[in-house]
Design a protein around this motif. Structure first.
Motif, short mmCIF file in Angstrom:
data_model
loop_
_atom_site.label_atom_id
_atom_site.label_comp_id
_atom_site.label_asym_id
_atom_site.label_seq_id
_atom_site.Cartn_x
_atom_site.Cartn_y
_atom_site.Cartn_z
N LYS A 71 16.72 61.49 7.81
CA LYS A 71 16.14 60.84 8.99
C LYS A 71 16.99 61.21 10.19
O LYS A 71 18.17 60.82 10.23
N PRO A 72 16.46 61.95 11.14
CA PRO A 72 15.13 62.57 11.16
C PRO A 72 15.00 63.65 10.07
O PRO A 72 15.95 63.89 9.34
N ALA A 73 13.82 64.29 10.02
CA ALA A 73 13.56 65.27 8.97
C ALA A 73 14.56 66.41 9.04
O ALA A 73 14.85 66.94 10.12
N ALA A 74 15.09 66.79 7.88
CA ALA A 74 16.06 67.88 7.82
C ALA A 74 15.36 69.23 7.95
O ALA A 74 14.14 69.33 7.86
N ASP A 75 16.17 70.26 8.15
CA ASP A 75 15.67 71.63 8.20
C ASP A 75 16.26 72.39 7.02
O ASP A 75 17.45 72.24 6.70
N LEU A 76 15.42 73.19 6.34
CA LEU A 76 15.85 73.97 5.18
C LEU A 76 15.86 75.45 5.54
O LEU A 76 14.90 75.95 6.13
N ARG A 77 16.92 76.15 5.16
CA ARG A 77 17.06 77.58 5.45
C ARG A 77 17.36 78.33 4.16
O ARG A 77 18.18 77.89 3.35
N TRP A 78 16.69 79.49 3.99
CA TRP A 78 16.87 80.33 2.80
C TRP A 78 17.76 81.52 3.13
O TRP A 78 17.69 82.09 4.22
N PHE A 79 18.57 81.91 2.13
CA PHE A 79 19.42 83.10 2.26
C PHE A 79 19.31 83.93 0.98
O PHE A 79 19.36 83.37 -0.12
N ARG A 80 19.14 85.25 1.18
CA ARG A 80 19.20 86.21 0.06
C ARG A 80 20.56 86.86 0.13
O ARG A 80 20.82 87.67 1.01
N ASN A 81 21.45 86.45 -0.75
CA ASN A 81 22.88 86.73 -0.60
C ASN A 81 23.33 86.16 0.74
O ASN A 81 23.27 84.97 0.95
N GLU A 82 23.73 87.00 1.70
CA GLU A 82 24.19 86.48 2.99
C GLU A 82 23.15 86.62 4.10
O GLU A 82 23.38 86.15 5.22
N LYS A 83 22.01 87.23 3.81
CA LYS A 83 20.99 87.47 4.83
C LYS A 83 19.94 86.38 4.81
O LYS A 83 19.36 86.06 3.77
N GLU A 84 19.67 85.80 5.99
CA GLU A 84 18.69 84.71 6.07
C GLU A 84 17.27 85.27 5.99
O GLU A 84 16.95 86.29 6.59
N ILE A 85 16.43 84.57 5.22
CA ILE A 85 15.02 84.94 5.08
C ILE A 85 14.18 83.70 5.35
O ILE A 85 14.66 82.57 5.24
N LYS A 86 12.92 83.90 5.68
CA LYS A 86 12.06 82.81 6.12
C LYS A 86 11.25 82.25 4.96
O LYS A 86 10.70 82.99 4.15
N GLY A 87 11.18 80.91 4.89
CA GLY A 87 10.36 80.22 3.90
C GLY A 87 9.29 79.39 4.58
O GLY A 87 9.25 79.27 5.81
N ALA A 88 8.40 78.79 3.79
CA ALA A 88 7.32 77.95 4.30
C ALA A 88 7.73 76.49 4.15
O ALA A 88 7.97 76.02 3.03
N LYS A 89 7.80 75.77 5.28
CA LYS A 89 8.32 74.40 5.30
C LYS A 89 7.20 73.38 5.24
O LYS A 89 6.14 73.55 5.84
N GLU A 90 7.48 72.25 4.54
CA GLU A 90 6.54 71.14 4.43
C GLU A 90 7.32 69.84 4.54
O GLU A 90 8.33 69.64 3.86
N VAL A 91 6.86 68.92 5.42
CA VAL A 91 7.55 67.65 5.67
C VAL A 91 6.60 66.50 5.34
O VAL A 91 5.46 66.47 5.81
N ASN A 92 7.11 65.53 4.55
CA ASN A 92 6.33 64.34 4.20
C ASN A 92 7.18 63.10 4.45
O ASN A 92 8.35 63.04 4.03
N ALA A 93 6.57 62.09 5.12
CA ALA A 93 7.27 60.83 5.38
C ALA A 93 7.25 59.97 4.13
O ALA A 93 6.25 59.91 3.41
N SER A 94 8.39 59.29 3.89
CA SER A 94 8.51 58.38 2.76
C SER A 94 9.24 57.14 3.26
O SER A 94 10.47 57.06 3.19
N GLY A 95 8.48 56.17 3.81
CA GLY A 95 9.10 55.02 4.44
C GLY A 95 9.74 55.44 5.75
O GLY A 95 9.10 56.07 6.60
N LYS A 96 11.02 55.11 5.91
CA LYS A 96 11.74 55.49 7.12
C LYS A 96 12.36 56.88 7.02
O LYS A 96 12.86 57.41 8.02
N THR A 97 12.35 57.47 5.84
CA THR A 97 12.98 58.78 5.64
C THR A 97 11.91 59.84 5.39
O THR A 97 10.72 59.55 5.32
N PHE A 98 12.39 61.06 5.21
CA PHE A 98 11.49 62.20 5.04
C PHE A 98 11.89 63.01 3.81
O PHE A 98 13.08 63.14 3.49
#
Length: 389
Positions: free
Chosen positions: A150-177
């Protein structure tokens, strides 16, 4: 008593009840991480012995001056005086978030409001969808999930040390996410041993970031290549052929053949692991050598054509090549010299022609006369031409 006297009494009463200009409570909004401690401070610049009070979002009195009003062991008094009332709330939870009120009991009562924001700490992420081992050519989906932010976190993917892009999905669960991020992979042999890491970014994680890592294991059929120790094998020399095979599981052992059959001379042809060694080459070793390796996913092979040269013939060929190279160099040099001399000759005679033509054009009434004059001058110039050596 006249009307004027009554007005004066009301003005006197209002002046007595009106708080001084500095008699207003001052507060600040607070942000605290879940599980932390929040300090709420209320101050006044001027106070004529008037009590201060803190109330929670439910309008329950927490402290009235130095007197505790709510039975909650997490709430304690930090400082109480006529000019300040500070309290602390330990082990803060998300339910503590809201608007807190500081009241100064003047006539009328003066209040100030401070909003307490509680940050939900995201849980350590988990990666699902990984099959061990994966097969080359498979399509797999890696899913990273974290809860409680809370607020919603951000998730980041890495292939070894190089960042790659993923598909993000956020769902509320009470006051948290609850946050998920998916990664689509088309697995190949280059993914074998690669570490895929999911990291959580959040304002509550100021020191140690939350992350999870999975190492991908890929099984694939082998590929084979042959490395030879001599570029030009000659009779009597030592030759080593190495069968380099890469696959997972490892393709071991390897099989050597010559011209589609078994190796003929095991006294001079020594097989040790992946290596085939010739202790002393001769003409009978000429042929096509094959190395074959396989695992449960497939078999691969590579070939090496061996031709053993006569050392004397190799030396003669080297001399002939040097002689031919020298002749070619001389021919190229002579040709360049001829081109330079011819170029200078043409440039010089072109300049003489242009100069004589220009002389014929001087004082000529028309174009025909100019041409005739140019030819006459040219003939005259030929008579006076001198040569120097």
């Amino acid at each position: 008593m006249g009307i004027g006297t009554g007005i004066d009494l009301w003005l006197l009463l209002f002046t007595c009840l009106k708080p001084p200009s500095g008699q207003y409570p001052l507060v600040q909004n607070m942000t605290v991480t879940e599980g932390g401690t929040a300090n709420l401070t209320c101050r006044v610049e001027y106070n004529d012995n008037t009590s201060l009070q803190w109330s929670n979002p439910a309008q329950q009195t927490l402290f009235f001056g130095d007197k505790k009003a709510l039975r909650d062991n997490r709430i304690e008094l930090v400082h109480a005086s006529w000019s300040e009332l500070t309290i602390s709330i330990s082990d803060v939870t998300l339910s503590d978030e809201g608007m807190y009120t500081c009241s100064l009991f003047t006539m009328p009562v003066r209040t100030a409001k401070a909003y307490l924001t509680v940050l939900g700490v995201p849980e350590k992420p988990e990666i699902d969808g990984l099959t061990k081992p994966a097969m080359e050519g498979d399509h797999i989906t890696l899913t990273c999930m974290t809860q409680g932010s809370k607020p919603a976190a951000d998730l980041r993917w890495f292939r070894n040390e190089k960042e790659i892009k993923g598909a993000k999905e956020v769902n509320a669960s009470g006051k948290t996410f609850t946050v998920r991020s998916s990664l689509q992979l088309h697995v190949d042999r280059n993914d074998d041993g690669v570490a895929y890491t999911c990291k959580v970014d959040h304002v509550a994680l100021t020191q140690t970031p939350q992350q999870a890592t999975e190492v991908l294991e890929v099984h694939y059929a082998p590929r084979v290549d042959i490395i030879h120790s001599l570029a030009v094998p000659q009779e009597g020399q030592y030759l080593k052929l190495e069968c380099v095979s890469k696959g997972n599981p490892s393709p071991d052992p390897v099989k050597w053949t010559k011209d589609g059959g078994e190796l003929p001379d095991l006294d001079r042809m020594i097989v040790e692991g992946r290596e085939l060694t010739f202790t002393s080459l001769n003409k009978t070793d000429n042929g096509t050598y094959r190395c074959e390796a396989g695992n449960h996913l497939g078999t691969s092979s590579a070939e090496y054509v061996l031709y053993v040269y006569d050392p004397n013939a190799v030396g003669q060929h080297g001399t002939d090549h040097a002689l031919i190279g020298g002749v070619v160099a001389v021919v190229v040099f002579v040709t360049l010299c001829l081109i330079i001399v011819l170029g200078r000759y043409l440039a010089r005679h072109k300049g003489t022609y242009l100069t004589n033509e220009a002389k014929g054009a001087d004082d000529a009434p028309d174009a025909d006369t100019a041409i005739i004059n140019a030819e006459g001058n040219h003939a005259h110039a030929e008579e006076k031409k001198e040569y120097f050596i």
